[in-house]
Design an enzyme around this catalytic site. Sequence first.
Site, PDB file in Angstrom:
ATOM      1  N   TYR A 151      46.612  44.089  37.737  1.00  0.00           N
ATOM      2  CA  TYR A 151      45.564  45.182  37.266  1.00  0.00           C
ATOM      3  C   TYR A 151      44.810  44.464  36.101  1.00  0.00           C
ATOM      4  CZ  TYR A 151      43.465  48.768  34.830  1.00  0.00           C
ATOM      5  OH  TYR A 151      42.553  49.801  34.026  1.00  0.00           O
TER       6      TYR A 151
ATOM      7  N   LYS B  30      31.673  31.849  38.855  1.00  0.00           N
ATOM      8  CA  LYS B  30      30.686  32.432  38.198  1.00  0.00           C
ATOM      9  C   LYS B  30      31.054  33.581  37.620  1.00  0.00           C
ATOM     10  CE  LYS B  30      29.736  34.703  42.616  1.00  0.00           C
ATOM     11  NZ  LYS B  30      28.754  35.034  43.498  1.00  0.00           N
TER      12      LYS B  30
ATOM     13  N   GLU C 130      30.671  36.962  38.065  1.00  0.00           N
ATOM     14  CA  GLU C 130      31.000  37.940  38.961  1.00  0.00           C
ATOM     15  C   GLU C 130      32.420  37.712  39.277  1.00  0.00           C
ATOM     16  OE1 GLU C 130      28.266  36.292  38.586  1.00  0.00           O
ATOM     17  OE2 GLU C 130      26.476  37.467  39.350  1.00  0.00           O
ATOM     18  N   ASN C 131      32.915  36.496  39.522  1.00  0.00           N
ATOM     19  CA  ASN C 131      34.331  36.234  39.923  1.00  0.00           C
ATOM     20  C   ASN C 131      35.416  36.206  38.950  1.00  0.00           C
ATOM     21  OD1 ASN C 131      33.304  36.197  42.425  1.00  0.00           O
ATOM     22  ND2 ASN C 131      33.160  34.168  42.928  1.00  0.00           N
TER      23      ASN C 131
ATOM     24  N   ASP D  22      38.773  36.376  42.976  1.00  0.00           N
ATOM     25  CA  ASP D  22      37.973  36.067  44.060  1.00  0.00           C
ATOM     26  C   ASP D  22      38.024  34.347  44.570  1.00  0.00           C
ATOM     27  OD1 ASP D  22      36.188  35.863  46.058  1.00  0.00           O
ATOM     28  OD2 ASP D  22      35.022  37.378  45.030  1.00  0.00           O
TER      29      ASP D  22
ATOM     30  N   LYS E 197      33.842  44.385  49.881  1.00  0.00           N
ATOM     31  CA  LYS E 197      32.935  44.277  50.995  1.00  0.00           C
ATOM     32  C   LYS E 197      33.901  44.767  52.039  1.00  0.00           C
ATOM     33  CE  LYS E 197      30.620  41.295  54.342  1.00  0.00           C
ATOM     34  NZ  LYS E 197      30.212  39.760  54.679  1.00  0.00           N
ATOM     35  N   PHE E 198      35.125  44.521  52.093  1.00  0.00           N
ATOM     36  CA  PHE E 198      36.211  45.101  53.193  1.00  0.00           C
ATOM     37  C   PHE E 198      36.902  46.106  52.819  1.00  0.00           C
ATOM     38  CE2 PHE E 198      35.315  40.322  53.884  1.00  0.00           C
ATOM     39  CZ  PHE E 198      34.530  40.586  55.262  1.00  0.00           C
TER      40      PHE E 198
ATOM     41  N   THR F 179      27.481  29.832  45.096  1.00  0.00           N
ATOM     42  CA  THR F 179      26.227  30.476  44.611  1.00  0.00           C
ATOM     43  C   THR F 179      25.304  29.471  44.285  1.00  0.00           C
ATOM     44  OG1 THR F 179      27.522  32.198  43.750  1.00  0.00           O
ATOM     45  CG2 THR F 179      25.362  32.396  42.832  1.00  0.00           C
TER      46      THR F 179
ATOM     47  N   LYS G  87      44.295  46.564  46.951  1.00  0.00           N
ATOM     48  CA  LYS G  87      43.154  46.404  47.428  1.00  0.00           C
ATOM     49  C   LYS G  87      43.138  46.535  48.915  1.00  0.00           C
ATOM     50  CE  LYS G  87      39.443  42.905  47.669  1.00  0.00           C
ATOM     51  NZ  LYS G  87      38.713  41.754  46.906  1.00  0.00           N
TER      52      LYS G  87
HETATM   53  P1  AMP Z   1      36.298  43.092  44.894  1.00  0.00           P
HETATM   54  O1  AMP Z   1      36.365  43.588  46.327  1.00  0.00           O
HETATM   55  O2  AMP Z   1      37.464  42.224  44.625  1.00  0.00           O
HETATM   56  O3  AMP Z   1      34.841  42.580  44.559  1.00  0.00           O
HETATM   57  O4  AMP Z   1      36.596  44.437  44.059  1.00  0.00           O
HETATM   58  C1  AMP Z   1      35.469  45.425  43.702  1.00  0.00           C
HETATM   59  C2  AMP Z   1      35.551  45.938  42.609  1.00  0.00           C
HETATM   60  O5  AMP Z   1      37.124  46.621  42.295  1.00  0.00           O
HETATM   61  C3  AMP Z   1      35.535  44.925  41.418  1.00  0.00           C
HETATM   62  O6  AMP Z   1      34.171  44.719  41.182  1.00  0.00           O
HETATM   63  C4  AMP Z   1      36.459  45.250  40.296  1.00  0.00           C
HETATM   64  O7  AMP Z   1      35.390  46.191  39.344  1.00  0.00           O
HETATM   65  C5  AMP Z   1      37.667  45.978  40.746  1.00  0.00           C
HETATM   66  N1  AMP Z   1      38.736  45.230  40.836  1.00  0.00           N
HETATM   67  C6  AMP Z   1      39.044  44.600  41.918  1.00  0.00           C
HETATM   68  N2  AMP Z   1      40.205  43.946  41.568  1.00  0.00           N
HETATM   69  C7  AMP Z   1      40.512  44.424  40.483  1.00  0.00           C
HETATM   70  C8  AMP Z   1      41.813  44.473  39.796  1.00  0.00           C
HETATM   71  N3  AMP Z   1      42.656  43.310  39.770  1.00  0.00           N
HETATM   72  N4  AMP Z   1      41.842  44.894  38.291  1.00  0.00           N
HETATM   73  C9  AMP Z   1      40.825  45.709  38.152  1.00  0.00           C
HETATM   74  N5  AMP Z   1      39.709  46.024  38.794  1.00  0.00           N
HETATM   75  C10 AMP Z   1      39.733  45.371  39.793  1.00  0.00           C
END
Ligand code: AMP
Length: 395
Positions: A209, A255, A257-258, A271, A139-140, A289, A159
Amino acid sequence: MATIGSVTRQIAALEISGPASRAPGTTSSIIRPTHTKQASQPNVAKLLTKFAAPNPHQSQINLANLPPPPSSRSEATQPAIDIGRYDGGLEIENEKRGDVVSGDAAADLALDSSLSRTYPTQEWSLHMFDMGRPLGKGKFGRVYMVRTKTAPNYILALKTLYKSELVKNKVEKQTRREIEIQQNLRHPNIVRLYGFFHDAKRIFLMIEYAGKGELYKHLSKLGSFSEKRSARYIDQMADALVYLHGKHVIHRDIKPENLLLGLNGELKIADFGWSVHAPGLRRMTLCGTLDYLPPEMVEGKEHNEKVDYWALGVLTYEFMIGAPPFEDRGSVNNTYRRIAKVDLKFPATLSADAKDLISKLLQYEPRDRLPLTEVLRHPWIVKYRPKGTVRDGSV
Ligand code: AMP
């Protein structure tokens, strides 16, 4: 050539800072589960999602002071790992997205792990990384696979969080809190936050990762998981939750997704956007959720860490059936009603042991839910646990 797995294992060692399913409520119809990604509620700040912990018992990372691992002491032996192609997204986005933040918010968001009093790591900045492929969009801001330019060339997920967007969503304080929670967590099944830094417009989180990506995607693809695979995930989840609750952290948004998967397919809780550091363990806010909400939250009562026990029961069910137990796609109110009544129905395909565990977690009264240490000793979990696995919570 070194694999990502071997380098990730080096990082960990170094401690740098299924079956056909039936619809719930039916006993005969066989329905192919149709997974739709469940967003957290709109006001949920999905901030500090993906952090990692190679070993819960090791001490804090300090990237600055660590010697390189034996395999990477010389340039000649540098692992050549393909981190994929960078798409230039950060620069493009930085032009278009977000403003420079000023005032109190700027002070709140001046997040730099090298300044941490408890766990200082070295000072980082964007030019210290080789950028790789995009891993996803949150989102951000975006998430990229990156590698540190200096040996031993750590592989990380980086991130981005746009400060002005955090401010616009009024989550700057929450962001700080989540980072504070996250930087203290070290468990093999919790995505680890190695460090963080910021520039005028963005915060960058250096995250473990998770090589096999989102668990949710694997579940969607397969429809459901086997009992063995589900039990192994639930075993890891329960162990991570014992650890979190021991630190007075309630996750509150468990959930599929997290959850992410590590390179060896191990589960990683990610998350922490909803987690609460709760010494008193009594909160009244409605969050999470819908399908994973326990009766006490649906009914607006006080809740405590046992909300995560309930969510673990829902997750166990969803892994094997392909849909959460109280789901009603037609009516949110009906889902609420089914949760409040604990209207739980099992398809005949589930084993007696699996049903037993789920029913013991999905208890209306939080105090009646099976404690996590008992989950770790439950026959269904023990039966599928790989030999030699030690679970701290079960001894
Ligand atoms: P998020 O903002 O954390 O939902 O991240 C967006 C997307 O980036 C996630 O849905 C994952 O597919 C990917 N992602 C986030 N963090 C990681 C991580 N530590 N390792 C691999 N993929 C990630």
